[in-house]
Design a protein around this motif. Structure first.
Motif, mmCIF file in Angstrom:
data_model
loop_
_atom_site.group_PDB
_atom_site.id
_atom_site.type_symbol
_atom_site.label_atom_id
_atom_site.label_comp_id
_atom_site.label_asym_id
_atom_site.label_seq_id
_atom_site.Cartn_x
_atom_site.Cartn_y
_atom_site.Cartn_z
ATOM 1 N N TRP A 168 25.135 -0.035 -7.024
ATOM 2 C CA TRP A 168 25.931 -0.913 -6.515
ATOM 3 C C TRP A 168 27.166 -0.893 -7.514
ATOM 4 N N ALA A 169 28.309 -0.854 -6.520
ATOM 5 C CA ALA A 169 29.602 -0.873 -7.582
ATOM 6 C C ALA A 169 29.917 -2.093 -8.116
ATOM 7 N N TYR A 170 29.212 -2.729 -9.214
ATOM 8 C CA TYR A 170 29.646 -3.863 -9.609
ATOM 9 C C TYR A 170 31.168 -4.146 -10.113
ATOM 10 N N GLU A 171 31.469 -2.970 -10.577
ATOM 11 C CA GLU A 171 32.975 -3.022 -11.391
ATOM 12 C C GLU A 171 33.774 -3.457 -9.855
ATOM 13 N N VAL A 172 33.734 -3.274 -8.890
ATOM 14 C CA VAL A 172 34.411 -3.559 -7.610
ATOM 15 C C VAL A 172 34.054 -4.925 -7.325
ATOM 16 N N ALA A 173 32.765 -5.315 -7.268
ATOM 17 C CA ALA A 173 32.283 -6.661 -6.699
ATOM 18 C C ALA A 173 32.509 -7.761 -7.630
ATOM 19 N N GLY A 174 32.704 -7.480 -9.092
ATOM 20 C CA GLY A 174 32.775 -8.436 -10.128
ATOM 21 C C GLY A 174 34.087 -9.044 -10.099
ATOM 22 N N PRO A 175 35.091 -8.204 -9.980
ATOM 23 C CA PRO A 175 36.646 -8.856 -10.061
ATOM 24 C C PRO A 175 36.775 -9.503 -8.860
ATOM 25 N N MET A 176 36.157 -9.112 -7.584
ATOM 26 C CA MET A 176 36.484 -9.724 -6.152
ATOM 27 C C MET A 176 35.635 -11.174 -6.086
#
Length: 248
Positions: free
Chosen positions: A226-234
């Motif tokens: 999973w792309a946590y680097e995308v989900a985290g800022p969102m």
């Protein structure tokens, strides 16, 4: 008595591996850059010139929308290597050894199907029905131009039909110049059918699957990250925006 020194054999360097082929959507890249530029322009304008809560709302909105826009436009890519297919979708990265793939399907979207029955969509290779129709029209023009004495209209048509026939021949010639097939001389081998660009990419992936599926180095397990680097800022932007709105 001393014996002459024998140089030890140098170990052979491994054969260089072929680089992965990378596929992205040019339209998505262009659209993503434009949307991000517009959002940043409006956001920074509100951030530096706004009053009251406006700068904070602009900041929270940018934190929420920037990774979301990048995820759906700039991020998707497909990496086709000799041993595996790596699919980078908006929120996941799926690594698929060729040995685990059973097929690649094209309908209203392009998908890869694995042995377990799971399907993964190829976001970076979207299906364009418009491009398919355009390819069909180009193929029809090429076939018409390839026939001996081929015509695009009846014998009683005016000069407009002549221009249509000329356009058909010109279209076939330009298609041949760009590798899309086209007219050919009598006795020549028939040209390959005209295909849309994304369909050509899927054809190449199917050929690679057929060629590499049984190879020992192309076996293994499917991994999904999973792309946590995308989900985290969102998530951070959404929480900040919700707090600001709740505060009134």
């Amino acid at each position: 008595m001393t014996t002459p020194d024998h140089p030890s054999p140098t170990p052979q360097s491994p054969l260089p591996t072929a680089k992965d082929r990378v596929y992205r959507s040019p339209a998505a890249l262009a659209g993503g850059v434009l949307l991000l530029a517009l959002m940043l322009w409006l956001g920074f304008d509100a951030l530096f010139t706004g009053h009251g809560r406006a700068p904070w709302l602009a900041l929270a909105t940018m934190i929420l929308l920037a990774p979301l826009l990048a995820a759906f436009t700039l991020r998707p890519a497909v990496f086709a290597g000799e041993d595996r297919l790596r699919v980078r979708n908006p929120f996941r990265v799926i690594t698929l050894p060729w040995g685990e793939i059973t097929g690649l399907r094209s309908g209203y979207s392009n998908e890869v199907v694995v042995k377990s029955g799971a399907k993964y969509q190829l976001w970076a290779i979207p299906v364009s029905l418009r491009a398919r129709k355009k390819a069909v029209r180009r193929q029809a023009r090429a076939e018409t131009a390839a026939r001996p004495g081929g015509r695009s209209g009846g014998s009683g048509e005016s000069g407009t039909s002549g221009r249509s026939r000329a356009g058909a021949v010109a279209g076939a010639g330009s298609g041949a110049a760009f590798g899309f097939g086209g007219g050919q001389a009598d006795g020549a081998e028939p040209s390959a059918p005209v295909r849309a660009e994304t369909d050509q990419i899927m054809d190449y992936l199917r050929e690679t699957l057929e060629r590499r599926q049984q190879e020992r180095t192309a076996q293994g397990e499917i991994t999904v990250r999973w792309a946590y680097e995308v989900a985290g800022p969102m998530v951070a932007g959404a929480v900040l925006l919700a707090i600001l709105l709740a505060m009134g």
